[in-house]
Write a protein that holds these residues in place. Sequence first.
Motif, PDB file in Angstrom:
ATOM      1  N   HIS A   1      45.048  70.403 -18.368  1.00 32.83           N
ATOM      2  CA  HIS A   1      44.042  70.474 -17.310  1.00 32.83           C
ATOM      3  C   HIS A   1      44.665  70.309 -15.924  1.00 32.83           C
ATOM      4  CE1 HIS A   1      40.241  70.909 -19.453  1.00 32.83           C
ATOM      5  NE2 HIS A   1      40.716  70.099 -20.387  1.00 32.83           N
ATOM      6  N   LEU A   2      45.682  69.500 -15.816  1.00 32.40           N
ATOM      7  CA  LEU A   2      46.361  69.373 -14.514  1.00 32.40           C
ATOM      8  C   LEU A   2      46.945  70.718 -14.077  1.00 32.40           C
ATOM      9  CD1 LEU A   2      48.194  65.933 -14.922  1.00 32.40           C
ATOM     10  CD2 LEU A   2      46.371  66.466 -13.291  1.00 32.40           C
ATOM     11  N   SER A   3      47.376  71.506 -15.047  1.00 30.45           N
ATOM     12  CA  SER A   3      47.992  72.797 -14.748  1.00 30.45           C
ATOM     13  C   SER A   3      46.969  73.907 -14.540  1.00 30.45           C
ATOM     14  CB  SER A   3      48.946  73.202 -15.886  1.00 30.45           C
ATOM     15  OG  SER A   3      49.937  72.220 -16.104  1.00 30.45           O
ATOM     16  N   ASN A   4      45.813  73.817 -15.218  1.00 27.33           N
ATOM     17  CA  ASN A   4      44.911  74.972 -15.271  1.00 27.33           C
ATOM     18  C   ASN A   4      43.514  74.755 -14.717  1.00 27.33           C
ATOM     19  OD1 ASN A   4      46.855  76.611 -16.789  1.00 27.33           O
ATOM     20  ND2 ASN A   4      46.429  75.224 -18.495  1.00 27.33           N
ATOM     21  N   THR A   5      43.093  73.523 -14.517  1.00 32.47           N
ATOM     22  CA  THR A   5      41.714  73.268 -14.085  1.00 32.47           C
ATOM     23  C   THR A   5      41.658  72.997 -12.588  1.00 32.47           C
ATOM     24  OG1 THR A   5      41.139  72.383 -16.259  1.00 32.47           O
ATOM     25  CG2 THR A   5      39.672  71.838 -14.427  1.00 32.47           C
ATOM     26  N   LYS A   6      41.008  73.876 -11.875  1.00 27.19           N
ATOM     27  CA  LYS A   6      40.901  73.757 -10.422  1.00 27.19           C
ATOM     28  C   LYS A   6      40.103  72.512 -10.053  1.00 27.19           C
ATOM     29  CE  LYS A   6      39.535  76.401  -6.336  1.00 27.19           C
ATOM     30  NZ  LYS A   6      38.929  77.676  -5.848  1.00 27.19           N
TER      31      LYS A   6
ATOM     32  N   GLY B   1      41.500  70.323 -29.587  1.00 28.29           N
ATOM     33  CA  GLY B   1      40.525  70.702 -30.584  1.00 28.29           C
ATOM     34  C   GLY B   1      39.139  70.954 -30.035  1.00 28.29           C
ATOM     35  N   ILE B   2      38.944  70.756 -28.726  1.00 28.34           N
ATOM     36  CA  ILE B   2      37.654  70.993 -28.076  1.00 28.34           C
ATOM     37  C   ILE B   2      37.880  72.003 -26.957  1.00 28.34           C
ATOM     38  CG2 ILE B   2      35.790  69.942 -26.718  1.00 28.34           C
ATOM     39  CD1 ILE B   2      36.187  67.389 -28.273  1.00 28.34           C
ATOM     40  N   ASP B   3      36.902  72.861 -26.740  1.00 25.01           N
ATOM     41  CA  ASP B   3      37.009  73.942 -25.769  1.00 25.01           C
ATOM     42  C   ASP B   3      37.420  73.432 -24.386  1.00 25.01           C
ATOM     43  OD1 ASP B   3      36.631  76.626 -24.817  1.00 25.01           O
ATOM     44  OD2 ASP B   3      34.765  75.922 -23.900  1.00 25.01           O
ATOM     45  N   LEU B   4      38.440  74.063 -23.800  1.00 25.50           N
ATOM     46  CA  LEU B   4      38.911  73.684 -22.468  1.00 25.50           C
ATOM     47  C   LEU B   4      37.838  73.867 -21.402  1.00 25.50           C
ATOM     48  CD1 LEU B   4      42.521  75.179 -22.519  1.00 25.50           C
ATOM     49  CD2 LEU B   4      41.982  72.835 -21.869  1.00 25.50           C
ATOM     50  N   ALA B   5      37.036  74.928 -21.536  1.00 23.72           N
ATOM     51  CA  ALA B   5      36.032  75.230 -20.517  1.00 23.72           C
ATOM     52  C   ALA B   5      34.991  74.122 -20.408  1.00 23.72           C
ATOM     53  CB  ALA B   5      35.362  76.569 -20.827  1.00 23.72           C
ATOM     54  N   SER B   6      34.536  73.607 -21.561  1.00 24.28           N
ATOM     55  CA  SER B   6      33.525  72.536 -21.521  1.00 24.28           C
ATOM     56  C   SER B   6      34.102  71.272 -20.899  1.00 24.28           C
ATOM     57  CB  SER B   6      32.999  72.252 -22.928  1.00 24.28           C
ATOM     58  OG  SER B   6      34.041  71.786 -23.775  1.00 24.28           O
ATOM     59  N   GLN B   7      35.379  71.001 -21.158  1.00 28.97           N
ATOM     60  CA  GLN B   7      36.014  69.844 -20.529  1.00 28.97           C
ATOM     61  C   GLN B   7      36.191  70.066 -19.033  1.00 28.97           C
ATOM     62  OE1 GLN B   7      39.601  69.233 -22.824  1.00 28.97           O
ATOM     63  NE2 GLN B   7      38.493  68.358 -24.552  1.00 28.97           N
ATOM     64  N   ALA B   8      36.471  71.298 -18.630  1.00 29.40           N
ATOM     65  CA  ALA B   8      36.600  71.610 -17.203  1.00 29.40           C
ATOM     66  C   ALA B   8      35.278  71.377 -16.481  1.00 29.40           C
ATOM     67  CB  ALA B   8      37.064  73.051 -17.016  1.00 29.40           C
ATOM     68  N   VAL B   9      34.165  71.708 -17.151  1.00 29.38           N
ATOM     69  CA  VAL B   9      32.843  71.448 -16.571  1.00 29.38           C
ATOM     70  C   VAL B   9      32.642  69.954 -16.366  1.00 29.38           C
ATOM     71  CG1 VAL B   9      30.359  71.552 -17.018  1.00 29.38           C
ATOM     72  CG2 VAL B   9      31.801  73.549 -17.496  1.00 29.38           C
ATOM     73  N   ALA B  10      33.061  69.153 -17.366  1.00 33.68           N
ATOM     74  CA  ALA B  10      32.937  67.692 -17.244  1.00 33.68           C
ATOM     75  C   ALA B  10      33.781  67.172 -16.084  1.00 33.68           C
ATOM     76  CB  ALA B  10      33.356  67.033 -18.551  1.00 33.68           C
ATOM     77  N   LEU B  11      34.977  67.730 -15.903  1.00 29.33           N
ATOM     78  CA  LEU B  11      35.834  67.317 -14.781  1.00 29.33           C
ATOM     79  C   LEU B  11      35.218  67.724 -13.448  1.00 29.33           C
ATOM     80  CD1 LEU B  11      39.380  68.184 -16.190  1.00 29.33           C
ATOM     81  CD2 LEU B  11      38.406  65.904 -15.846  1.00 29.33           C
ATOM     82  N   GLY B  12      34.477  68.836 -13.449  1.00 29.40           N
ATOM     83  CA  GLY B  12      33.821  69.284 -12.221  1.00 29.40           C
ATOM     84  C   GLY B  12      32.758  68.336 -11.728  1.00 29.40           C
ATOM     85  N   LYS B  13      32.300  67.453 -12.601  1.00 32.71           N
ATOM     86  CA  LYS B  13      31.292  66.453 -12.205  1.00 32.71           C
ATOM     87  C   LYS B  13      31.926  65.194 -11.615  1.00 32.71           C
ATOM     88  CE  LYS B  13      28.058  68.093 -15.723  1.00 32.71           C
ATOM     89  NZ  LYS B  13      27.286  67.772 -16.955  1.00 32.71           N
ATOM     90  N   ALA B  14      33.236  65.254 -11.368  1.00 33.38           N
ATOM     91  CA  ALA B  14      33.981  64.162 -10.722  1.00 33.38           C
ATOM     92  C   ALA B  14      33.793  62.820 -11.434  1.00 33.38           C
ATOM     93  CB  ALA B  14      33.584  64.033  -9.254  1.00 33.38           C
ATOM     94  N   PRO B  15      34.244  62.707 -12.681  1.00 33.98           N
ATOM     95  CA  PRO B  15      34.093  61.431 -13.395  1.00 33.98           C
ATOM     96  C   PRO B  15      34.933  60.327 -12.760  1.00 33.98           C
ATOM     97  CG  PRO B  15      35.547  62.901 -14.598  1.00 33.98           C
ATOM     98  CD  PRO B  15      34.967  63.707 -13.484  1.00 33.98           C
TER      99      PRO B  15
END
Length: 443
Positions: free
Chosen positions: A150-155, A123-137
């Motif tokens: 995200h495991l399948s699509n987020t680099k 229900g939340i945009d994948l791109a914004s979550q990908a940005v959050a993952l890019g910050k190495a939480p």
Amino acid sequence: MAVTTPAAQKQAVAAFESLGLRTELAEAAAALGWKSPSPVQQQAIPLLIQGRDVIGLAETGSGKTAAFALPILQGLLSSDAKRTCAFYALILSPTRELALQIKEQVEALGSCIAVRCAALVGGIDLASQAVALGKAPHIVVGTPGRVVDHLSNTKGFSLKLLKHLVLDEADRLLHMDFEQEIDQILKVAPKERRTQLFSATMTSKVAKLQRACLADPVKVEVTTKYQTVATLRQQFAFVPAKFKDCYLAYFLTEVAGSAAMVFTRTCDSSRRLALLLRNLGFGAVPIHGHMSQPKRIGALNKFKGGERSLLICTDVASRGLDIPAVDVVINYNVPTNSKDYVHRVGRTARAGRSGRALTLVTQYDVELFQRIEALTGQRMEQFSAPEDAVMLLLERTNEAQRIATIQMKDGDKDKSGKRKGKRAGDDEDDRDMLTHKHYKKRY
């Protein structure tokens, strides 16, 4: 109740330190108003600090989140963890709301170490979550389906460095058919990890999952039976099915000013009931699985913040959610699974507070109601609703029902008869509430 005096604060910190927690984390727990560890925390935290896999069986509202979060945060304090801290822990939750609540509590407990946490929910945009993952939480909290996406699509998002895996509300995860997604996550997670599995009950599916993903686990069992707290007043009203809405309106007038959660069986029922109650002048907002995530979050926040006094919900809100000061829980539909009753009424009478629960029982629900009493081992008190007083609301309720039906049809179809993206009832600011063109001025 919050800890208010320096002496009480010091005592609370000492109680959490006695479990083996670092002072910073004990102080964070005390700062949240916790006077002492709950039973599940007392049993689980020392084992998890020792590095054991744990399967925890505990009822809703038992403090499970802190039981698994505090040992994870303690691991992050170690020097080794600081060097390889990205994606240190993954916490899986069955619902979006519970995942977001877990994230909030982890961030509150880990504020002293500046923990970075990301939520991966639908229900939340994948791109914004990908940005959050890019910050190495450090910690990722999510629902299984979105984590797999995200495991399948987020680099760059990988579980290769994962040290802790938590499956919260495991019985619900499996009941919601997340088995395939969980299997995919287990395949890419390293075998050298600590795994924690928390569940309200030990089903055959949970036992199978335990064997598949835990290594020599220790079982922590706080309660062996489904039960309700002593501070909860449980009532029922035997009502004719055709007048159920009228009896609900009568009861809500009796508890006017109280914060109440009304549980229904289906999404459409939640929508209809929210519209009906608005048309009767009640401040009601719905929350169900067909709503967009921003609207679900908005409705929940308005109820939590006291802007709206009624939350009309499906069982998406029955597990794990900690909503302060819920005074009343109403079962508009008797749950088909008796155990869901305990989870529903567990939204009130929390942390030693008193609460009230009312179940509306029609002629078609008698067997389901008897199963609930057999499960809890308690006889409920009958709510007194004089028929003549209830029937005074009949005309207004019938008109509100008619208008709610029109509003739902208007929201579901556009002029061409095709379904629209926005549904009447999902947005509590819709102009089709009391000002709807079909509403009669005399009401």
